[in-house]
Design an enzyme around this catalytic site. Structure first.
Site, PDB file in Angstrom:
ATOM      1  N   SER A 133       0.830  -1.193   0.000  1.00  0.00           N
ATOM      2  CA  SER A 133       0.000   0.000   0.000  1.00  0.00           C
ATOM      3  C   SER A 133       0.878   1.262   0.000  1.00  0.00           C
ATOM      4  CB  SER A 133      -0.950  -0.032   1.197  1.00  0.00           C
ATOM      5  OG  SER A 133      -1.992   0.894   1.025  1.00  0.00           O
ATOM      6  N   HIS A 134       0.248   2.390   0.035  1.00  0.00           N
ATOM      7  CA  HIS A 134       0.901   3.693  -0.098  1.00  0.00           C
ATOM      8  C   HIS A 134       1.954   3.949   0.991  1.00  0.00           C
ATOM      9  CE1 HIS A 134      -1.322   5.412   3.314  1.00  0.00           C
ATOM     10  NE2 HIS A 134      -2.244   4.537   2.928  1.00  0.00           N
ATOM     11  N   ASP A 135       2.971   4.686   0.626  1.00  0.00           N
ATOM     12  CA  ASP A 135       3.966   5.235   1.556  1.00  0.00           C
ATOM     13  C   ASP A 135       4.773   4.178   2.318  1.00  0.00           C
ATOM     14  OD1 ASP A 135       3.449   8.293   1.499  1.00  0.00           O
ATOM     15  OD2 ASP A 135       1.445   7.404   1.714  1.00  0.00           O
ATOM     16  N   CYS A 136       4.921   2.992   1.751  1.00  0.00           N
ATOM     17  CA  CYS A 136       5.736   1.959   2.408  1.00  0.00           C
ATOM     18  C   CYS A 136       7.192   2.116   1.997  1.00  0.00           C
ATOM     19  CB  CYS A 136       5.232   0.565   2.033  1.00  0.00           C
ATOM     20  SG  CYS A 136       3.674   0.142   2.818  1.00  0.00           S
ATOM     21  N   PHE A 153       2.349   3.022   5.115  1.00  0.00           N
ATOM     22  CA  PHE A 153       3.394   3.544   5.997  1.00  0.00           C
ATOM     23  C   PHE A 153       4.206   2.456   6.713  1.00  0.00           C
ATOM     24  CE2 PHE A 153       0.261   6.975   5.680  1.00  0.00           C
ATOM     25  CZ  PHE A 153       1.077   8.022   5.256  1.00  0.00           C
TER      26      PHE A 153
END
Length: 188
Positions: A133-136, A153
Site C-alpha cells: 500500500s501507499h507510503d511503504c 506507511f
C-alpha cells in the site's frame, strides 16, 4: 529496438518461474548460470559470468528462492559488483504507481500492486496478488508471498519472508531476517 538479453542465476523451480516472467516482460532468455547443477539451458557458472558475457549486452536476474536468503543476498552483491545490470522484471498485469521509487532486480509478478509514494530497494520478490500500500519503505531481498498485504506507511528492512495471506497493518516496522508464516496478522 532490440530485445534485452537476460541470464538468470539459478536453474531450479524458482529460476524457471523467473524465466517465464522475463519472457512475459519482453526479455530474451539466453540461459541459466548455476554453480551447483548441470542441465538444460545452463550456460556457465558465476565465476564465468564476467568472462563469457558482455555486461553491455546482457542483463542478469536472480532465480535463487527464499529457502536461502543469505545466499541470494550474496549473489545480488556479486552481480552488482561485477557491473551487470539487474532489471526489474515486471509482469504486464502488475500495477506500479507512477510515484513509486523502485530499485533494481525486483521481480514483480502477475497482479502484484505497489501503490503511490512507496520506496522499494533491490532484489525483492512480489508474488501474484501481493499488495504494497501507499507510503511503504522496503529494503532489499524480501519475499512477499501471494495475497500478502502490506498496509500504508509500513517499513520493512532486509531479507524477510512474508507468507501467503499475511497482513501487516498500518505503520508496522519489520526488522531484518524475519520469517512470517502464512495467514499471520502483524500489528504495531
Amino acid at each position: 529496438m532490440s530485445v534485452p538479453k537476460l541470464l538468470i542465476i539459478g536453474s531450479k523451480d524458482f529460476a524457471q518461474l523467473v524465466k517465464n516472467l522475463a519472457v512475459d516482460a519482453g526479455y530474451e532468455f539466453i540461459g541459466f548460470i548455476d554453480d551447483y547443477n548441470k542441465g538444460n539451458n545452463i550456460v556457465g557458472t558465476t565465476s564465468e559470468l564476467n568472462v563469457n558475457f558482455d555486461k553491455q549486452n546482457v542483463q542478469v536476474a536472480i532465480g535463487i528462492g527464499y529457502n536461502n536468503l543469505p545466499a541470494r543476498k550474496s549473489v545480488i552483491g556479486k552481480v552488482l559488483d561485477l557491473g551487470f545490470e539487474m532489471p526489474n522484471l515486471i509482469h504486464p498485469n502488475a500495477y506500479i504507481a507512477s510515484s513509486v521509487l523502485l530499485g533494481s532486480g525486483n521481480i514483480i509478478m502477475n497482479n502484484a500492486s505497489i501503490d503511490h509514494f512507496s520506496k522499494i530497494g533491490d532484489g525483492n520478490v512480489f508474488w501474484p496478488g501481493s499488495i504494497i500500500s501507499h507510503d511503504c519503505k522496503m529494503g532489499d531481498n524480501n519475499f512477499i508471498s501471494p495475497s500478502a498485504t502490506i498496509c500504508g506507511f509500513c517499513k520493512i528492512s532486509n531479507s524477510n519472508f512474508i507468507g501467503a495471506g499475511v497482513i501487516l497493518v498500518d505503520r508496522v516496522t519489520l526488522s531484518s531476517d524475519n520469517y512470517i508464516k502464512a495467514g499471520a496478522l502483524v500489528k504495531r
